[in-house]
Design a protein around this motif. Structure first.
Motif, PDB file in Angstrom:
ATOM      1  N   HIS A   1       0.820  -1.203   0.000  1.00 27.20           N
ATOM      2  CA  HIS A   1       0.000   0.000   0.000  1.00 27.20           C
ATOM      3  C   HIS A   1       0.861   1.263   0.000  1.00 27.20           C
ATOM      4  CE1 HIS A   1      -3.060   2.779   1.991  1.00 27.20           C
ATOM      5  NE2 HIS A   1      -3.742   2.275   0.986  1.00 27.20           N
TER       6      HIS A   1
ATOM      7  N   SER B   1       1.721   6.490   4.134  1.00 28.55           N
ATOM      8  CA  SER B   1       0.557   5.818   3.559  1.00 28.55           C
ATOM      9  C   SER B   1      -0.287   5.097   4.589  1.00 28.55           C
ATOM     10  CB  SER B   1       1.025   4.798   2.513  1.00 28.55           C
ATOM     11  OG  SER B   1       1.837   3.791   3.123  1.00 28.55           O
ATOM     12  N   ALA B   2       0.184   4.977   5.829  1.00 31.77           N
ATOM     13  CA  ALA B   2      -0.398   4.032   6.787  1.00 31.77           C
ATOM     14  C   ALA B   2      -1.455   4.651   7.674  1.00 31.77           C
ATOM     15  CB  ALA B   2       0.708   3.426   7.651  1.00 31.77           C
ATOM     16  N   ASP B   3      -2.668   4.126   7.595  1.00 31.37           N
ATOM     17  CA  ASP B   3      -3.623   4.330   8.670  1.00 31.37           C
ATOM     18  C   ASP B   3      -3.262   3.374   9.802  1.00 31.37           C
ATOM     19  OD1 ASP B   3      -5.347   6.346   7.649  1.00 31.37           O
ATOM     20  OD2 ASP B   3      -6.212   4.877   6.283  1.00 31.37           O
ATOM     21  N   TRP B   4      -3.903   3.584  10.937  1.00 29.23           N
ATOM     22  CA  TRP B   4      -3.674   2.671  12.069  1.00 29.23           C
ATOM     23  C   TRP B   4      -4.852   1.705  12.155  1.00 29.23           C
ATOM     24  CZ3 TRP B   4      -1.230   5.974  16.612  1.00 29.23           C
ATOM     25  CH2 TRP B   4       0.068   6.350  16.225  1.00 29.23           C
TER      26      TRP B   4
ATOM     27  N   ARG C   1      -5.348  -4.015   9.254  1.00 25.18           N
ATOM     28  CA  ARG C   1      -4.837  -4.430   7.948  1.00 25.18           C
ATOM     29  C   ARG C   1      -3.550  -3.684   7.601  1.00 25.18           C
ATOM     30  NH1 ARG C   1      -9.867  -1.491   4.802  1.00 25.18           N
ATOM     31  NH2 ARG C   1      -9.030   0.624   4.806  1.00 25.18           N
ATOM     32  N   ASN C   2      -3.471  -2.395   7.939  1.00 24.94           N
ATOM     33  CA  ASN C   2      -2.272  -1.618   7.619  1.00 24.94           C
ATOM     34  C   ASN C   2      -1.073  -2.067   8.435  1.00 24.94           C
ATOM     35  OD1 ASN C   2      -4.811   0.429   7.563  1.00 24.94           O
ATOM     36  ND2 ASN C   2      -3.457   0.858   5.855  1.00 24.94           N
TER      37      ASN C   2
ATOM     38  N   ARG D   1      -0.051  -5.429   5.452  1.00 23.34           N
ATOM     39  CA  ARG D   1       0.319  -4.592   4.320  1.00 23.34           C
ATOM     40  C   ARG D   1       1.754  -4.100   4.490  1.00 23.34           C
ATOM     41  NH1 ARG D   1      -4.792  -0.532   2.912  1.00 23.34           N
ATOM     42  NH2 ARG D   1      -6.224  -2.158   2.198  1.00 23.34           N
TER      43      ARG D   1
ATOM     44  N   GLU E   1       3.513  -0.708   4.271  1.00 22.90           N
ATOM     45  CA  GLU E   1       3.246   0.732   4.290  1.00 22.90           C
ATOM     46  C   GLU E   1       4.572   1.454   4.498  1.00 22.90           C
ATOM     47  OE1 GLU E   1       0.217   1.929   3.898  1.00 22.90           O
ATOM     48  OE2 GLU E   1      -1.207   0.431   4.625  1.00 22.90           O
TER      49      GLU E   1
END
Length: 650
Positions: free
Chosen positions: A418, A599-602, A605-606, A610, A612
């Protein structure tokens, strides 16, 4: 019972979607934009039913206890009532003030009937196909998110018959504008069909007409053998996606129960939720509402030129001198396109690496990569084929790049990539230079027009050598890094390597500063916040006296402002004309601010499934600029202040 310390992720997301809906209820928002917010709300809800409802249904099937599925359904029903109320009490009267009459859930006026009949015969009739469903169907399949009309008929002998009509909104406009003098009428395609049913069924009495839609599970189950290209396996699954199991039958109220039960039986919908909606479905089509005029839309916000490049200088030469920052859509995306264009034709460029997650339909970035390969550059592209709902577009571009000689990398089936990064390697007579592009959003010039993101252009050599090492790992197509694959990241923060641990350490440092009497504070901007380990660490920071300011657009499982848990945490939500998309992480660090983007949300999945990439902003001027933007957003939940600030007007 112990008090919960996390909001449910699905109910939190539904509350976000309600904030989208409420934009349509604001008189201060231009009329056409309010209709578009109705469209966005509807589109979001469709995706929720395709992606999250199957998960909630699976959980429900494993327990008899009322749970999140039921709570989600109750919340959706409440919001749907609000949706209808906004149209009836706000949108329709406001349109009428401008001589626009939206024929919504009422008969077509007699004085436009001739034009309605003409439209039906000239433009619609060729696409109409009816299916009798009284007999056991063996070859008919109700497709995902397609519109159907159920027509209940009675023949001359009094025998009832059911017919299904596919409403061809995939090939025809959903809404038609009919001009009558100074007045304009907007009519749904399905109402055009309904008005002319007597022509389709001349020998029958029409007892009822009801609109239907079926939503199906969007999950792809990809399996490949040792010799099969992942693109072939994915294409095969894409062909089957719209034939997944049904999660919802959305129907117009009033269908006789015997007919509704029969539809559920004959269309094999026994496991789907039967939901009574309004008279109309697929209202994402409102994005093409057929009225125009500056009075109906937002005032234009022209993108500013963020980087001024003299005629005698290249963008690469500027990047080698200092870091550059672009904040879209407030600032022009052109420097990003130029970055790839220069790389494709720069005589000193030897290698180009980039990740592609969601790209534009007619991507100029991908075309530049193809040109670069044809110009003899070594071009390596990680294409994330599993980007949900963008798989087909990514496969199309992957095939074109492969034909042009681009070296393609596909992530493993278990690990999405991602990250939004690019790397250029240049070699002159006496040195080798790296130039990098690191972003919070996709390399997509289309979405850059309405997604707010930040892109850093840098020549920080040590950081970019780490990026090169990451591309080396990605080229090995592993499910996860093994101990021997671990990269000693000193600058980058990368999921699967050090992302969770590094952010935990950064939060702990603020806790330590607070406990020792130093300056401590955390400001984080995300799309979604779900992962419980990091949330608990933010709670710990709050309890230590650290002021935590969060800007969260969508899911937020953290509960702010609770005494003894999170009284030092505030959450700001921004829903406006642009989609907030950037991820920014600011740590006070006793007055020596550290700022990261990425790019990373918390989300789980991130963090766990993924790759990131987050990155530091070292340039002090750019750091202060970003801090100013974040503070403006915390002071004001509308985006105009950011636009004016970047236009140098405030």
């Amino acid at each position: 019972m112990e008090e919960a310390i996390f909001f449910n992720r699905d109910l939190s997301w539904l509350s976000f979607n309600e904030r989208v809906l409420l934009q349509a209820d604001k008189p201060t928002v231009p009329l056409l934009e309010r209709i578009k917010f109705l469209s966005i709300y509807s589109s979001n809800l469709d995706e929720f039913y395709r992606v999250r409802m199957p998960v909630l249904m699976a959980v429900k099937a494993q327990t008899e206890e009322p749970g999140n599925y039921e709570r989600a359904q109750i919340e959706i029903d409440r919001q749907q009532q609000k949706f209808g109320s906004i149209i009836a009490t706000q949108i329709l009267p406001d349109l009428a003030k401008h001589h626009v009459h939206w024929v919504y859930n009422k008969p077509i006026p007699d004085h436009i009937s001739t034009k309605v009949v003409t439209l039906f015969f000239n433009e619609v009739l060729a696409f109409i196909h009816t299916v009798c469903i009284n007999d056991q169907l063996t070859d008919f399949f109700a497709e995902n998110n397609k519109l159907y009309q159920l027509v209940i008929l009675e023949d001359k002998e009094g025998k009832e018959r059911l017919e299904l009509i596919h409403v061809p909104s995939d090939v025809l406009p959903r809404l038609y504008a009919i001009v009558d003098g100074e007045e304009q009428y907007v009519v749904f395609l399905e109402d055009l069909i309904k008005y002319n049913l007597a022509y389709l069924f001349p020998d029958d009495r029409i007892k009822g007409v009801f609109n239907l839609k079926i939503t199906r599970d969007a999950e792809l189950k990809i399996e490949t053998d040792l010799f099969e290209d992942i693109t072939e396996a994915l294409e095969r699954q894409l062909e089957r996606r719209d034939f997944g199991f049904a999660t919802r039958l959305l129907c117009e109220p009033g269908i006789p129960l015997r007919n509704l039960y029969y539809i559920v039986y004959v269309l094999n919908l026994k496991n789907a939720s039967v939901v009574e909606g309004g008279a109309y479905h697929n209202l994402k089509d409102l994005s093409n509402f057929p009225i125009q005029g500056t009075a109906f839309s937002y005032p234009k916000w022209p993108a500013t030129e963020s980087i001024k490049i003299p005629e005698t200088t290249t963008l690469f030469e500027l990047i080698l001198k200092r870091d550059l920052l672009i904040s879209v859509p407030y600032q022009s995306y052109d420097p990003i396109l130029r970055f790839f264009n220069e790389a494709a034709n720069d005589r000193y460029t030897e290698e180009i690496y980039t990740t592609l997650y969601r790209v534009a339909d007619n991507s100029r970035i991908v075309n530049a990569l193809i040109t670069a390969a044809r110009n003899g550059k070594k071009v390596t592209v990680l294409v994330e084929l599993k980007a949900r709902f963008d798989e087909a577009n990514n496969i199309k571009w992957a095939k074109k790049m492969k034909t042009a000689g681009v070296q393609l990398i596909y992530s493993s089936l278990d690990l999405k990539v991602h990250a939004k990064v690019a790397l250029v390697k240049r070699r002159t007579k006496d040195r080798c230079d790296y130039l990098g592009l690191l972003a919070t959003g996709n390399l997509n010039e289309g979405t850059a027009r309405f997604y707010t993101d930040h892109i850093l252009l840098t020549a920080h050599q040590a950081m970019l050598k780490e990026l090169e090492a990451l591309f080396g790992f990605l080229s090995e197509n592993k499910k996860a890094p093994l101990p021997e694959d671990m990269i000693d990241f000193q600058h980058l923060i990368v999921a699967q390597f050090n992302l969770q641990s590094r952010f935990l350490d950064l939060i702990q440092r603020e806790i330590d500063h607070a406990k020792s009497g130093g300056k401590a504070g955390i400001t984080i901007k995300l799309n979604n916040l779900e992962e419980q380990v990091l949330i608990k660490k933010l709670y710990e920071a709050s309890q230590a006296g650290v002021k935590v300011r969060l800007i969260i657009r969508g899911i937020c499982c953290l509960i702010p402002g609770r005494v003894g848990l999170s009284e030092n945490i505030t959450v700001t939500r921004i829903v406006d004309r642009y989609l907030e998309h950037g991820r920014v992480f600011l740590f006070e660090n006793n007055g020596r601010h550290e700022l990261f983007m990425g790019s990373a949300d918390w989300m789980n999945r991130n963090i766990y499934s993924r790759v990131e990439v987050c990155f530091p902003v070292y340039d002090e001027e750019l750091k202060q600029l970003l801090i100013k933007i974040i503070n403006l957003q915390l002071d004001d939940n509308v985006q105009e202040s950011i636009y004016l600030f970047l236009q140098n007007k405030i």
